[in-house]
Write a protein that holds these residues in place. Structure first.
Motif, PDB file in Angstrom:
ATOM      1  N   GLN A  53       0.590  -1.279  -0.023  1.00  0.00           N
ATOM      2  CA  GLN A  53       0.019   0.071   0.013  1.00  0.00           C
ATOM      3  C   GLN A  53       0.824   1.203  -0.137  1.00  0.00           C
ATOM      4  O   GLN A  53       1.753   1.467   0.846  1.00  0.00           O
TER       5      GLN A  53
ATOM      6  N   ARG B 289      -8.817  11.561  -1.738  1.00  0.00           N
ATOM      7  CA  ARG B 289     -10.330  11.471  -2.126  1.00  0.00           C
ATOM      8  C   ARG B 289     -10.332  11.405  -3.715  1.00  0.00           C
ATOM      9  O   ARG B 289     -11.152  10.648  -4.348  1.00  0.00           O
TER      10      ARG B 289
ATOM     11  N   ARG C 278      -9.001   8.029  -4.884  1.00  0.00           N
ATOM     12  CA  ARG C 278      -9.559   6.773  -4.214  1.00  0.00           C
ATOM     13  C   ARG C 278      -9.327   5.430  -4.920  1.00  0.00           C
ATOM     14  O   ARG C 278      -8.964   4.492  -4.136  1.00  0.00           O
TER      15      ARG C 278
ATOM     16  N   LYS D 250      -2.876   6.175  -0.223  1.00  0.00           N
ATOM     17  CA  LYS D 250      -4.267   6.460   0.431  1.00  0.00           C
ATOM     18  C   LYS D 250      -4.017   7.082   1.845  1.00  0.00           C
ATOM     19  O   LYS D 250      -4.952   7.182   2.768  1.00  0.00           O
ATOM     20  N   LYS D 251      -2.519   6.996   2.427  1.00  0.00           N
ATOM     21  CA  LYS D 251      -2.389   7.640   3.705  1.00  0.00           C
ATOM     22  C   LYS D 251      -1.291   8.371   3.721  1.00  0.00           C
ATOM     23  O   LYS D 251      -0.294   8.119   3.019  1.00  0.00           O
TER      24      LYS D 251
ATOM     25  N   HIS E  64       1.855   9.267   6.413  1.00  0.00           N
ATOM     26  CA  HIS E  64       2.661   8.956   7.263  1.00  0.00           C
ATOM     27  C   HIS E  64       3.561  10.130   8.050  1.00  0.00           C
ATOM     28  O   HIS E  64       4.389  10.398   7.274  1.00  0.00           O
TER      29      HIS E  64
ATOM     30  N   THR F 192      -6.211  16.770  11.616  1.00  0.00           N
ATOM     31  CA  THR F 192      -6.435  15.426  10.807  1.00  0.00           C
ATOM     32  C   THR F 192      -7.703  14.777  11.690  1.00  0.00           C
ATOM     33  O   THR F 192      -7.924  13.757  11.196  1.00  0.00           O
TER      34      THR F 192
ATOM     35  N   TYR G 286     -10.130  13.334   9.426  1.00  0.00           N
ATOM     36  CA  TYR G 286      -9.553  12.657   8.546  1.00  0.00           C
ATOM     37  C   TYR G 286      -8.727  11.525   8.819  1.00  0.00           C
ATOM     38  O   TYR G 286      -7.644  10.981   8.289  1.00  0.00           O
ATOM     39  N   LYS G 287      -9.051  10.905  10.156  1.00  0.00           N
ATOM     40  CA  LYS G 287      -8.244   9.897  10.951  1.00  0.00           C
ATOM     41  C   LYS G 287      -7.658   8.761   9.958  1.00  0.00           C
ATOM     42  O   LYS G 287      -6.581   7.905  10.160  1.00  0.00           O
ATOM     43  N   ASP G 288      -8.614   8.182   9.076  1.00  0.00           N
ATOM     44  CA  ASP G 288      -8.010   7.225   7.988  1.00  0.00           C
ATOM     45  C   ASP G 288      -7.207   7.519   7.245  1.00  0.00           C
ATOM     46  O   ASP G 288      -6.502   6.879   6.745  1.00  0.00           O
ATOM     47  N   PHE G 289      -6.889   8.620   7.037  1.00  0.00           N
ATOM     48  CA  PHE G 289      -6.063   9.040   5.950  1.00  0.00           C
ATOM     49  C   PHE G 289      -4.730   9.428   6.575  1.00  0.00           C
ATOM     50  O   PHE G 289      -3.652   9.750   5.761  1.00  0.00           O
TER      51      PHE G 289
ATOM     52  N   LYS H 236      -1.416   8.707   9.562  1.00  0.00           N
ATOM     53  CA  LYS H 236      -0.924   8.197  10.729  1.00  0.00           C
ATOM     54  C   LYS H 236       0.279   9.088  11.323  1.00  0.00           C
ATOM     55  O   LYS H 236       1.116   9.473  10.581  1.00  0.00           O
TER      56      LYS H 236
END
Length: 281
Positions: free
Chosen positions: A201, A229, A232, A239-240, A242, A258, A261-264, A266
């Motif tokens: 990923q 978005r 996607r 998709k993320k 870090h 963030t 948009y926590k899923d996006f 780390k």
């Protein structure tokens, strides 16, 4: 517990980069066809091998490297050769590459570490060995304003590769010379890297060693969210994002901005990676 990097120490690191050489590139007046397009080349002090080319490309991509990182990435093996022997061999190899004009080096961080970077001569050889690769041009000298960030980025790359099995690292230097998606982030907003995790990923990667204006974080986060978005359904676009940060203030800001948009995103503290002493090792 306060985890913000000590400003006094950081400033001392930045201000103690020393240069021992003339920063002008040394260009040899050799015929254009002197370097044959072959994997093994014989120079004055060294016979270049595939590993030498990989080492040079790695250093070119990351701006610079010390013996420690080259040894860790290219001279480790599964046999019982002790780390001191491997490090000694790596040092001898790097010294020969420098002696033949493929590398330059300088002392940095209160002269506790020697950093190597690629010369124009090495770049010329690499472009002939790898004519289909869009190689990045070498730096002319090490920038004292960014050397701390760049060195911790180098250390983090190796840590993530060895312990978390990331792969396919694309440096910010490479992203900046390629027109396309990431140019939309704007000047100064290119991610420090793009990598793939062990599940293949793609992630955008950001290293923050100091606190920046809130507006810079907010603007960049909005741009990242927009890209994620809009793409996607693409398998190639990250998709993320870090983030690894040194400052608890930066950590707090990024978590806040963030939140929707926590899923996006780390977000991690650098203390989890034991990097504080890496500069001096």
């Amino acid at each position: 517990m306060k985890t913000q990097i000590n400003d006094q120490i950081k400033n001392r690191l930045i201000n103690t980069v020393q240069t021992e050489f003339n920063v002008e590139n040394i260009l040899l007046n050799q015929p254009a066809n002197i370097y044959k397009k072959q994997k093994t080349q014989i120079l004055k002090n060294i016979i270049l091998t595939e590993r030498d080319y990989e080492v040079l490309k790695f250093i070119l991509d990351m701006k610079f490297s010390s013996i420690h990182e080259v040894n860790e990435k290219y001279f480790k093996s599964s046999n019982s050769i002790c780390s001191e022997v491997r490090n000694s061999y790596a040092l001898k190899r790097m010294s020969k590459l420098e002696k033949d004009g493929l590398l330059k080096s300088t002392r940095a961080f209160d002269a506790t570490k020697r950093l190597y970077f690629v010369t124009q001569k090495a770049y010329k050889i690499l472009t002939q060995i790898y004519p289909d690769q869009n190689l990045i041009r070498p730096i002319r000298n090490i920038d004292g304003r960014t050397v701390v960030h760049d060195y911790y980025l180098l250390r983090l790359r190796l840590k993530l590769e060895s312990e978390f099995k990331i792969k396919s690292w694309i440096s910010d230097r490479r992203l900046k010379v390629e027109n396309g998606l990431y140019s939309r982030l704007g000047e100064g907003n290119t991610p420090d890297a793009i990598y793939c995790d062990y599940l293949n990923q793609p992630f955008a990667f950001e290293l923050e060693i100091s606190v920046k204006a809130k507006s810079r974080y907010q603007d960049k986060i909005k741009k990242y969210v927009q890209i994620i978005r809009e793409h996607r359904n693409s398998l190639e676009v990250f998709k993320k994002v870090h983030y690894i940060v040194f400052s608890d203030v930066t950590y707090k800001h990024l978590v806040e901005y963030t939140n929707l948009y926590k899923d996006f995103f780390k977000i991690e503290m650098a203390t989890a990676y034991n990097l504080e002493n890496g500069v001096f090792v």
